[in-house]
Design a protein around this motif. Structure first.
Motif, short mmCIF file in Angstrom:
data_model
loop_
_atom_site.label_atom_id
_atom_site.label_comp_id
_atom_site.label_asym_id
_atom_site.label_seq_id
_atom_site.Cartn_x
_atom_site.Cartn_y
_atom_site.Cartn_z
N VAL A 187 15.45 48.41 38.10
CA VAL A 187 15.86 49.79 37.93
C VAL A 187 17.38 49.94 38.05
CG1 VAL A 187 15.43 50.42 40.35
CG2 VAL A 187 15.40 52.19 38.61
N GLN A 188 17.97 49.12 38.93
CA GLN A 188 19.44 49.12 39.06
C GLN A 188 20.09 48.70 37.75
OE1 GLN A 188 19.99 46.29 42.19
NE2 GLN A 188 21.57 47.51 43.15
N ASP A 189 19.55 47.63 37.17
CA ASP A 189 20.09 47.12 35.93
C ASP A 189 19.93 48.16 34.82
OD1 ASP A 189 21.22 45.15 34.27
OD2 ASP A 189 19.24 44.58 33.53
N ALA A 190 18.78 48.85 34.83
CA ALA A 190 18.55 49.88 33.80
C ALA A 190 19.58 51.00 33.92
CB ALA A 190 17.14 50.44 33.94
N PRO A 200 23.43 55.13 45.05
CA PRO A 200 22.19 55.20 45.83
C PRO A 200 21.21 54.07 45.49
CG PRO A 200 22.73 57.35 44.95
CD PRO A 200 23.67 56.37 44.31
N LEU A 201 21.32 53.52 44.28
CA LEU A 201 20.39 52.47 43.89
C LEU A 201 20.70 51.14 44.58
CD1 LEU A 201 20.14 53.23 40.07
CD2 LEU A 201 18.53 53.86 41.84
N PHE A 202 21.87 51.08 45.24
CA PHE A 202 22.18 49.88 46.00
C PHE A 202 21.33 49.78 47.26
CE2 PHE A 202 25.91 50.06 43.38
CZ PHE A 202 26.09 48.73 43.06
N ILE A 233 18.32 49.98 47.15
CA ILE A 233 17.05 49.79 46.48
C ILE A 233 16.00 49.12 47.38
CG2 ILE A 233 17.53 47.50 45.47
CD1 ILE A 233 16.32 50.30 43.35
N ASP A 234 16.49 48.22 48.26
CA ASP A 234 15.55 47.52 49.14
C ASP A 234 14.78 48.51 50.02
OD1 ASP A 234 16.78 45.42 48.05
OD2 ASP A 234 18.01 44.93 49.80
N LYS A 235 15.46 49.62 50.34
CA LYS A 235 14.81 50.59 51.20
C LYS A 235 14.00 51.61 50.41
CE LYS A 235 18.56 49.83 54.30
NZ LYS A 235 19.93 49.71 53.81
N THR A 236 14.45 51.91 49.17
CA THR A 236 13.78 52.97 48.42
C THR A 236 12.63 52.45 47.57
OG1 THR A 236 15.49 52.75 46.75
CG2 THR A 236 15.73 54.55 48.31
N VAL A 237 12.76 51.22 47.05
CA VAL A 237 11.68 50.67 46.25
C VAL A 237 10.95 49.64 47.09
CG1 VAL A 237 11.08 49.34 44.20
CG2 VAL A 237 12.90 51.02 44.11
N GLU A 238 9.69 49.92 47.38
CA GLU A 238 8.92 48.99 48.19
C GLU A 238 8.42 47.87 47.29
OE1 GLU A 238 4.95 49.03 50.95
OE2 GLU A 238 5.68 50.91 50.12
N ILE A 239 8.77 46.64 47.64
CA ILE A 239 8.32 45.51 46.83
C ILE A 239 6.89 45.17 47.25
CG2 ILE A 239 8.71 43.09 46.25
CD1 ILE A 239 11.54 43.67 46.01
N PRO A 240 5.93 45.26 46.31
CA PRO A 240 4.53 45.01 46.68
C PRO A 240 4.36 43.58 47.18
CG PRO A 240 4.73 45.81 44.42
CD PRO A 240 6.10 45.50 44.89
N GLU A 241 3.45 43.42 48.13
CA GLU A 241 3.24 42.08 48.70
C GLU A 241 2.76 41.09 47.65
OE1 GLU A 241 0.84 41.82 52.14
OE2 GLU A 241 2.15 43.15 53.29
N ASP A 242 2.01 41.59 46.66
CA ASP A 242 1.46 40.66 45.67
C ASP A 242 2.39 40.42 44.49
OD1 ASP A 242 1.25 43.13 44.51
OD2 ASP A 242 -0.72 42.78 43.61
N LEU A 243 3.62 40.94 44.54
CA LEU A 243 4.53 40.71 43.41
C LEU A 243 4.97 39.26 43.40
CD1 LEU A 243 6.22 41.89 41.06
CD2 LEU A 243 8.09 42.19 42.69
N TYR A 264 11.23 59.88 32.26
CA TYR A 264 9.82 59.50 32.48
C TYR A 264 9.66 58.01 32.79
CZ TYR A 264 8.85 63.99 30.21
OH TYR A 264 8.83 65.31 29.86
N THR A 265 10.77 57.31 33.06
CA THR A 265 10.63 55.89 33.42
C THR A 265 10.61 55.78 34.94
OG1 THR A 265 12.98 55.45 33.61
CG2 THR A 265 12.03 55.26 31.41
N ALA A 266 10.77 54.54 35.42
CA ALA A 266 10.73 54.30 36.85
C ALA A 266 12.05 54.62 37.55
CB ALA A 266 10.35 52.84 37.11
N LEU A 267 13.01 55.18 36.81
CA LEU A 267 14.26 55.63 37.45
C LEU A 267 13.94 56.86 38.30
CD1 LEU A 267 17.45 55.21 37.38
CD2 LEU A 267 17.45 57.18 35.86
N PRO A 268 14.55 56.97 39.52
CA PRO A 268 14.28 58.16 40.34
C PRO A 268 14.48 59.46 39.55
CG PRO A 268 15.55 56.57 41.59
CD PRO A 268 15.41 56.02 40.20
N TYR A 269 13.60 60.41 39.82
CA TYR A 269 13.55 61.66 39.07
C TYR A 269 14.87 62.43 39.15
CZ TYR A 269 11.02 65.68 37.13
OH TYR A 269 10.57 66.70 36.31
N TRP A 270 15.47 62.46 40.36
CA TRP A 270 16.71 63.24 40.52
C TRP A 270 17.82 62.70 39.61
CZ3 TRP A 270 20.98 60.50 42.01
CH2 TRP A 270 20.77 59.28 42.67
N ALA A 271 17.85 61.36 39.40
CA ALA A 271 18.89 60.78 38.55
C ALA A 271 18.65 61.18 37.09
CB ALA A 271 18.91 59.26 38.69
#
Lengths: 242, 541
Positions: free
Chosen positions: B260-263, A33-35, A37-47, B325-332
């Motif tokens: 987070v993927q790398d973590a 599911p972390l693949f 990531i582009d959809k689940t983690v919003e990259i802030p505009e100021d990053l 308690y890190t930035a990894l999704p809670y369900w994981a």
């Protein structure tokens, strides 16, 4: 079941296949599911991504094994918010190859270190930690005053660009010059640097000696950038409080 | 080595050694300077040395023709020697870096001797150098005995052992020179990782080919664990180390994973390195050497099936408990915690099965320090798996994570379980493989046992205290609602525990040094081969 196993353990490749299947499921469920990531983690505009000098500093941080004693991950616990600052977001390390979240705090967390101390403090602390924190058990790093090797910087930016970090061709081509420019705010080259990276990264002589670009310049530039690449954690915390 | 190889095998060896030397030459020439070039010269030197050794023996007589009707134990003997050498290096560095935390001013002013660079030398030296060599060496022994078949060929065991040790040497010298990926327990750079893949495929092929020649219909439990170790470590190693080199001629790369993927990938790897390197493989050792030494069959066959598949299936889920308690999704995080707790069932099934096996042999546990090593290993295995499940529970983890409690937990596993079972196996194997009935000095084994147990207890108890103190100090508030302690106050509070920990480690290291001396004394007076032979007579060449 026992009968099934009784037969399975007579077939070596059957056992091999069964082990691979049994040991794959958990990883697939948690990692796949972390693949998205582009959809689940919003990259802030100021990053912003690291400047070449900060990236070189990050490589020194890795080389010296700083991550073995310092985490860069503020957990969402009250005392950590009070001690370090807003809890870390996934988006903050979206461009971090590798992440340096760490696993041990022999020293304090560094996720919110940027701007907390002066450059002079950092230089003194790295050369001799006990000169500024008498009870510190951190080793001294006297050799960091040597000249920074920028030979790999362009290739490093190019490699990261291939992995999705937003470095454009100009940034890649000018990497070495930009590393020098960031620590020489009075030079002509700094205009090009500001054009490519904007006003946000600090441009100053980090180690106080403008005659040379040193490893400690790079490392201090990196340490001062920690937690300043985006304001998103502060915004998120403010929303949480409301 | 050479006297156990036929002349044609020696020729193959010369060709492989020359290939290794050429690979090293190409690396050194392409990189020109820096870590990769030094590593190229190391491979070049090793290749030339091996080529001379083997070529010099080309005209020596052929080995006895009945050798194929014996087990092939020379690689196991070499692997045990390497295990002991890495034990002294890895534990020695461990004690030294422990001392540096108490006495940081003692750090010499050179980059290579700094804590941050030595720490991965300790972890890699112990996990891969000490643990890995012990696993490969004992797996060759166990595989042959439980299959009643000689290793499928005589060259590939050497390729595996020598190649594997080159990987370990590349890794630790790389850290000293500042080359690291920073991924914990996977710090070695990209070309060393690729090299390990080649070695690992050779190892797996040798294992499967030997299993295919077995003269027993069933594959014994120990081999299931060794197989799981080989297969899953390959999977973990490849996925976690996927990286793009910055330049093909430099020892620097960026992992393809970020943030987070790398973590998640890192701790999926990191915790399963514990599971499949430091647990599965050593359970294989336990399932063979404990019954052999105690003279009792494994207590329950069914329980061993349940625990094997439980461990193989559950363990792979638990890595995310490193990221509470890190930035990894809670369900994981929740999945990781849940499976960590469930994992206690197969873990205790294994530990219980081992201890129940000793029923009827308790007088041997009392009298025989070697068997006592294995018994203590099983007890510590049970204790540290309980502790592991406990620490994976989210609120407990909020206190223990980032503290020395984790370090204590890891060492209760590595000192109390992994190292104890290795020493038990070594004390069983070394006399047997050298045609003796016992170690050169039984008193030394007894001394080693008590030094190891005392050292482990001192270490683990001091780290428990250190970790809980740290965790409580970090979260303590005063009556005004402010944090009670600054970070550096928690550092100052660690001093007595860090001193005690160094002493505990020193005791353990002393025991290991006694073991190395005792093994050397036993091997020097070697009186021949192991007496046992495969059941089936294999055709002579």
């Amino acid at each position: 079941m026992l009968k099934l196993h009784y037969n399975l353990e007579k077939v070596s490749m059957g056992l091999v296949a069964a082990i691979i299947v049994a040991a794959s499921i958990g990883g697939i469920v948690e990692i796949a599911p972390l693949f998205t990531i582009d959809k689940t983690v919003e990259i802030p505009e100021d990053l912003r991504s690291y400047t070449p000098l900060e990236l070189a500093g990050r490589e020194i941080y890795i080389r010296e094994g700083c991550y073995a004693c310092h985490s860069q991950m503020v957990r969402s616990l009250a005392d950590e918010l009070d001690r370090y600052g807003p809890y870390s977001l996934a988006a903050e390390s979206a461009y971090d190859h590798p992440m340096l979240w760490g696993s041990k705090r022999t020293g304090p967390d560094l996720a919110r270190l940027g701007g907390k101390y002066s450059d002079e403090w950092h230089v003194a602390h790295l050369i001799d930690p006990r000169s500024v924190v008498p009870a510190s058990i951190m080793p001294s790093y006297p050799w960091l005053t040597r000249t920074l090797d920028t030979d790999l910087l362009s290739d490093a930016l190019a490699t990261l660009a291939r992995l999705g970090v937003p470095y454009d061709e100009d940034m890649i081509a000018a990497a070495e010059a930009d590393a020098l420019a960031q620590s020489h705010p009075d030079s002509d080259a700094v205009d090009g640097f500001l054009e490519r990276y904007g006003e946000r990264p600090a441009t100053r002589v980090f180690d106080g000696d403008p005659s040379r670009l040193t490893e400690i310049d790079a490392l201090v530039a990196y340490l001062q950038s920690l937690g300043t690449l985006t304001d998103a954690p502060y915004r998120t915390l403010a929303e949480d409080i409301q | 080595m050479t006297e156990t190889l036929s002349i044609s095998e020696r020729r193959i060896g010369v060709v492989l050694s020359v290939l290794l030397a050429l690979t090293g030459l190409v690396m050194a020439a392409a990189a020109r300077h820096g870590v990769m070039s030094t590593h190229g010269f190391m491979a070049l030197g090793l290749g030339i040395g091996l080529a001379f050794l083997l070529a010099g023996a080309l005209h020596d007589p052929e080995p006895p023709t009945d050798r194929l009707r014996r087990y092939y134990d020379a690689p196991t003997r070499f692997g045990i020697v390497m295990t002991l050498i890495w034990a002294i290096i890895g534990m020695g560095i461990g004690v030294w870096v422990a001392a540096l935390l108490y006495w940081p001013e003692a750090t010499p002013p050179w980059p290579a001797t700094s804590f941050g660079r030595l720490r991965p030398v300790h972890t890699t030296g112990i996990i891969f150098g000490f643990g890995g060599n012990a696993l490969v060496a004992t797996s060759f022994h166990v595989l042959q005995r439980t299959s009643r078949a000689r290793l499928a060929d005589s060259v590939s065991p050497w390729v595996v052992l020598i190649g594997y040790n080159l990987f370990c040497a590349w890794a630790v010298t790389g850290y000293l020179m500042g080359s690291t990926q920073s991924k914990e327990y996977a710090e070695a750079e990209w070309y060393a990782d690729l090299w390990l893949v080649v070695i690992w495929v050779t190892y797996f092929a040798l294992y499967i080919r030997t299993l295919a020649r077995r003269n027993e219909p069933h594959i014994y439990v120990a081999n299931w664990y060794y197989l799981a170790f080989i297969l899953v470590v390959a999977m973990l190693h490849i996925v976690n180390n996927l990286a793009l080199p910055v330049r093909w001629t430099a020892a620097e790369s960026f992992p393809v994973w970020s943030g987070v993927q790398d973590a998640m990938v890192q701790w999926w790897y990191g915790h399963n390195a514990v599971a499949f390197f430091l647990t599965a493989g050593f359970l294989g050792m336990l399932y063979y050497f404990l019954p052999v030494r105690s003279g009792r069959p494994i207590w329950s066959y069914r329980l061993s099936i349940v625990s094997f598949w439980g461990i193989t299936f559950f363990y792979i889920w638990v890595g995310s408990h490193h990221l509470h308690y890190t930035a990894l999704p809670y369900w994981a995080q929740t999945l990781g915690m849940t499976f960590s707790v469930m994992l206690l069932v197969p873990s205790w099934a294994s530990a219980g099965n081992a201890i129940a096996t000793l029923n009827g042999a308790w007088h041997k546990v009392r009298d025989d320090a070697t068997l006592r090593f294995m018994f203590v290993a099983a007890v510590f295995y049970g204790l540290s798996t309980f502790e592991g499940s406990f620490l994976a529970i989210r609120p407990v983890n909020s206190l223990s994570h980032y503290t020395d409690w984790t370090v204590g937990h890891v060492h209760s596993g590595t000192l109390g379980w992994v190292a104890m079972i290795v020493f038990g196996a070594i004390y069983t194997l070394v006399p047997q493989l050298n045609g003796k009935t016992e170690m050169a000095s039984l008193r030394a084994v007894e001394w080693h046992f008590w030094l190891a147990v005392t050292g482990t207890l001192v270490y683990v108890v001091s780290m428990w205290n250190a970790g809980i103190t740290q965790g409580l100090m970090w979260r303590a508030y005063d009556e005004n609602g402010a944090l009670s302690y600054s970070f550096v106050q928690s550092v100052e509070a660690m001093a007595p525990y860090y001193l005690l920990r160094t002493i505990g480690g020193g005791l353990f290291l002393t025991g290991a040094a006694i073991c190395a001396w005792n093994c050397r004394a036993t091997m020097r007076g070697a009186a021949g081969h192991a007496a046992d032979r495969p059941l089936a007579v294999q055709p002579a060449e």
